[in-house]
Design a protein around this motif. Sequence first.
Motif, PDB file in Angstrom:
ATOM      1  N   ALA A  73       1.642  -1.506  11.612  1.00 33.99           N
ATOM      2  CA  ALA A  73       0.974  -0.361  12.247  1.00 33.99           C
ATOM      3  C   ALA A  73      -0.524  -0.334  11.979  1.00 33.99           C
ATOM      4  O   ALA A  73      -1.254   0.432  12.618  1.00 33.99           O
ATOM      5  CB  ALA A  73       1.612   0.942  11.772  1.00 33.99           C
ATOM      6  N   GLY A  74      -0.996  -1.135  11.014  1.00 37.49           N
ATOM      7  CA  GLY A  74      -2.433  -1.207  10.776  1.00 37.49           C
ATOM      8  C   GLY A  74      -2.903  -0.796   9.405  1.00 37.49           C
ATOM      9  O   GLY A  74      -4.112  -0.662   9.180  1.00 37.49           O
ATOM     10  N   ALA A  75      -1.992  -0.595   8.454  1.00 40.37           N
ATOM     11  CA  ALA A  75      -2.402  -0.217   7.104  1.00 40.37           C
ATOM     12  C   ALA A  75      -3.043  -1.395   6.377  1.00 40.37           C
ATOM     13  O   ALA A  75      -2.731  -2.560   6.653  1.00 40.37           O
ATOM     14  CB  ALA A  75      -1.209   0.299   6.311  1.00 40.37           C
ATOM     15  N   ASP A  76      -3.912  -1.066   5.418  1.00 36.79           N
ATOM     16  CA  ASP A  76      -4.566  -2.084   4.599  1.00 36.79           C
ATOM     17  C   ASP A  76      -3.931  -2.215   3.222  1.00 36.79           C
ATOM     18  O   ASP A  76      -4.214  -3.177   2.497  1.00 36.79           O
ATOM     19  CB  ASP A  76      -6.045  -1.732   4.406  1.00 36.79           C
ATOM     20  CG  ASP A  76      -6.791  -1.674   5.713  1.00 36.79           C
ATOM     21  OD1 ASP A  76      -6.898  -2.710   6.385  1.00 36.79           O
ATOM     22  OD2 ASP A  76      -7.264  -0.577   6.078  1.00 36.79           O
ATOM     23  N   GLY A  77      -3.134  -1.236   2.832  1.00 36.39           N
ATOM     24  CA  GLY A  77      -2.503  -1.257   1.524  1.00 36.39           C
ATOM     25  C   GLY A  77      -1.246  -0.404   1.545  1.00 36.39           C
ATOM     26  O   GLY A  77      -1.059   0.441   2.427  1.00 36.39           O
ATOM     27  N   ALA A  78      -0.398  -0.638   0.550  1.00 35.46           N
ATOM     28  CA  ALA A  78       0.856   0.105   0.426  1.00 35.46           C
ATOM     29  C   ALA A  78       0.848   0.875  -0.887  1.00 35.46           C
ATOM     30  O   ALA A  78       0.608   0.292  -1.953  1.00 35.46           O
ATOM     31  CB  ALA A  78       2.050  -0.852   0.467  1.00 35.46           C
ATOM     32  N   ASP A  88       6.471  -8.710  -3.421  1.00 34.07           N
ATOM     33  CA  ASP A  88       6.794 -10.049  -2.924  1.00 34.07           C
ATOM     34  C   ASP A  88       7.104 -10.044  -1.436  1.00 34.07           C
ATOM     35  O   ASP A  88       6.733 -10.962  -0.709  1.00 34.07           O
ATOM     36  CB  ASP A  88       8.015 -10.609  -3.666  1.00 34.07           C
ATOM     37  CG  ASP A  88       7.684 -11.107  -5.062  1.00 34.07           C
ATOM     38  OD1 ASP A  88       6.497 -11.406  -5.320  1.00 34.07           O
ATOM     39  OD2 ASP A  88       8.618 -11.188  -5.894  1.00 34.07           O
ATOM     40  N   ALA A  89       7.783  -8.998  -0.983  1.00 33.70           N
ATOM     41  CA  ALA A  89       8.319  -8.990   0.377  1.00 33.70           C
ATOM     42  C   ALA A  89       7.276  -8.648   1.425  1.00 33.70           C
ATOM     43  O   ALA A  89       7.373  -9.072   2.585  1.00 33.70           O
ATOM     44  CB  ALA A  89       9.487  -8.007   0.472  1.00 33.70           C
ATOM     45  N   GLY A  90       6.281  -7.861   1.066  1.00 34.24           N
ATOM     46  CA  GLY A  90       5.289  -7.431   2.043  1.00 34.24           C
ATOM     47  C   GLY A  90       4.026  -8.257   1.947  1.00 34.24           C
ATOM     48  O   GLY A  90       3.806  -9.000   0.992  1.00 34.24           O
ATOM     49  N   GLY A  91       3.169  -8.109   2.931  1.00 35.71           N
ATOM     50  CA  GLY A  91       1.913  -8.828   2.911  1.00 35.71           C
ATOM     51  C   GLY A  91       0.741  -7.977   2.494  1.00 35.71           C
ATOM     52  O   GLY A  91      -0.394  -8.467   2.460  1.00 35.71           O
ATOM     53  N   LEU A  92       0.982  -6.709   2.191  1.00 37.35           N
ATOM     54  CA  LEU A  92      -0.102  -5.795   1.864  1.00 37.35           C
ATOM     55  C   LEU A  92      -0.376  -5.751   0.369  1.00 37.35           C
ATOM     56  O   LEU A  92       0.553  -5.821  -0.441  1.00 37.35           O
ATOM     57  CB  LEU A  92       0.241  -4.376   2.320  1.00 37.35           C
ATOM     58  CG  LEU A  92       0.306  -4.116   3.820  1.00 37.35           C
ATOM     59  CD1 LEU A  92       0.782  -2.687   4.073  1.00 37.35           C
ATOM     60  CD2 LEU A  92      -1.047  -4.352   4.476  1.00 37.35           C
ATOM     61  N   PRO A  93      -1.641  -5.606  -0.024  1.00 38.31           N
ATOM     62  CA  PRO A  93      -1.913  -5.293  -1.418  1.00 38.31           C
ATOM     63  C   PRO A  93      -1.313  -3.945  -1.784  1.00 38.31           C
ATOM     64  O   PRO A  93      -1.228  -3.038  -0.948  1.00 38.31           O
ATOM     65  CB  PRO A  93      -3.443  -5.277  -1.502  1.00 38.31           C
ATOM     66  CG  PRO A  93      -3.912  -5.105  -0.104  1.00 38.31           C
ATOM     67  CD  PRO A  93      -2.863  -5.700   0.782  1.00 38.31           C
ATOM     68  N   VAL A  94      -0.905  -3.802  -3.031  1.00 39.49           N
ATOM     69  CA  VAL A  94      -0.115  -2.653  -3.464  1.00 39.49           C
ATOM     70  C   VAL A  94      -0.905  -1.783  -4.438  1.00 39.49           C
ATOM     71  O   VAL A  94      -1.528  -2.283  -5.379  1.00 39.49           O
ATOM     72  CB  VAL A  94       1.192  -3.127  -4.135  1.00 39.49           C
ATOM     73  CG1 VAL A  94       1.914  -1.972  -4.827  1.00 39.49           C
ATOM     74  CG2 VAL A  94       2.103  -3.780  -3.100  1.00 39.49           C
ATOM     75  N   MET A  95      -0.840  -0.475  -4.193  1.00 37.52           N
ATOM     76  CA  MET A  95      -1.295   0.525  -5.146  1.00 37.52           C
ATOM     77  C   MET A  95      -0.048   1.189  -5.724  1.00 37.52           C
ATOM     78  O   MET A  95       0.722   1.818  -5.000  1.00 37.52           O
ATOM     79  CB  MET A  95      -2.181   1.582  -4.476  1.00 37.52           C
ATOM     80  CG  MET A  95      -2.635   2.693  -5.422  1.00 37.52           C
ATOM     81  SD  MET A  95      -3.489   4.076  -4.572  1.00 37.52           S
ATOM     82  CE  MET A  95      -5.049   3.317  -4.164  1.00 37.52           C
ATOM     83  N   LEU A  96       0.185   1.000  -7.015  1.00 34.90           N
ATOM     84  CA  LEU A  96       1.319   1.637  -7.666  1.00 34.90           C
ATOM     85  C   LEU A  96       1.014   3.117  -7.860  1.00 34.90           C
ATOM     86  O   LEU A  96      -0.117   3.495  -8.156  1.00 34.90           O
ATOM     87  CB  LEU A  96       1.602   0.975  -9.008  1.00 34.90           C
ATOM     88  CG  LEU A  96       1.897  -0.525  -8.968  1.00 34.90           C
ATOM     89  CD1 LEU A  96       2.045  -1.066 -10.383  1.00 34.90           C
ATOM     90  CD2 LEU A  96       3.136  -0.819  -8.138  1.00 34.90           C
ATOM     91  N   TYR A  97       2.031   3.954  -7.717  1.00 32.87           N
ATOM     92  CA  TYR A  97       1.858   5.402  -7.790  1.00 32.87           C
ATOM     93  C   TYR A  97       2.671   5.909  -8.975  1.00 32.87           C
ATOM     94  O   TYR A  97       3.899   5.976  -8.918  1.00 32.87           O
ATOM     95  CB  TYR A  97       2.334   6.015  -6.480  1.00 32.87           C
ATOM     96  CG  TYR A  97       2.073   7.479  -6.271  1.00 32.87           C
ATOM     97  CD1 TYR A  97       1.320   8.251  -7.156  1.00 32.87           C
ATOM     98  CD2 TYR A  97       2.580   8.114  -5.133  1.00 32.87           C
ATOM     99  CE1 TYR A  97       1.089   9.592  -6.929  1.00 32.87           C
ATOM    100  CE2 TYR A  97       2.347   9.455  -4.897  1.00 32.87           C
ATOM    101  CZ  TYR A  97       1.605  10.193  -5.788  1.00 32.87           C
ATOM    102  OH  TYR A  97       1.380  11.533  -5.562  1.00 32.87           O
TER     103      TYR A  97
END
Length: 303
Positions: A107-112, A136-145
């Motif tokens: 959809a166009g996000a830059d991060g998860a 591992d499964a996604g292509g987005l850089p991750v921000m842990l919450y």
Amino acid sequence: MTNPGDTTSSSRPFGRTLCAMVTPFTDAGALDLDGARRLAAHLVAEGCDGLVLNGTTGESPTTSDAEKAELIAAVREAVGERVPLVAGVGTADTLHTVELARAAQKAGADGALVVSPYYSRPPQDALEAHLLEVADAGGLPVMLYDIPGRTGTRIEPETLIRLAAHPRIVAVKDCSYDFLGAQKVLARTDLAYYAGCDEHILALYAVGAAGCVSTVANAVPAQVAAILDAFDAGDTARARGLQLRATRLIEAMTAAGLPGTVTSKALLGALGLPAGPVRAPLRPAGREAADGLRAVYRELTSG
């Protein structure tokens, strides 16, 4: 390790002043995509250089998967490539979280933004495996919450330190209320920390955080950005004054008994900005609470 004073894109992977944006709804309760576009454009114009969508303040528990993707696409259309968009994808189910991360990227996000699984309260080894599988499964850089007050599960500092070795785990939205723990992770990793509690914006920034993910920025984006501007300019006395001046509004919006979603929408509605109702089980702010919020807002923004 990154210098705490570094202002490069690697030290601020999603920007500096991020707003945890509400999800506007129509009076009938449907997703208001036009309102979302207008609100996002307003927040960016007023000083936000990143937006977090479909998070806690964005009412992610009560929006559908399709609505989440539609919101990301609409906001991307409104702001173009000017600012990063981080999409909340965390759920209590690992497979569902992976699906949402992939949909957010499409959809166009830059991060998860990935929250700890709630209700099941996995132990640290299971939590770590969950977060690694999503990364591992996604292509987005991750921000842990890290928000144990809502999820019931802390991402412990030692777990964060191990997770920092993953190339796509790059940031933390910190709502742990563990300032020592945050400093330990900052000292031992390159993770970009973002203050998720508005009362900690300046304190965490002063020890090397990348910035904030602010609920209060829905109503006062320029004032939130000004705190960090002052610190970056070396005017720590002004930064302190601005943070302290915002205290009453921070308390009214996030710590006075109503969720930040409710208070943000009450203020945005009063300001003529897109917001609309909240979805059940949340309920709108009562008249007395709404009047109090407006009074505190006027106090902060006058003069």
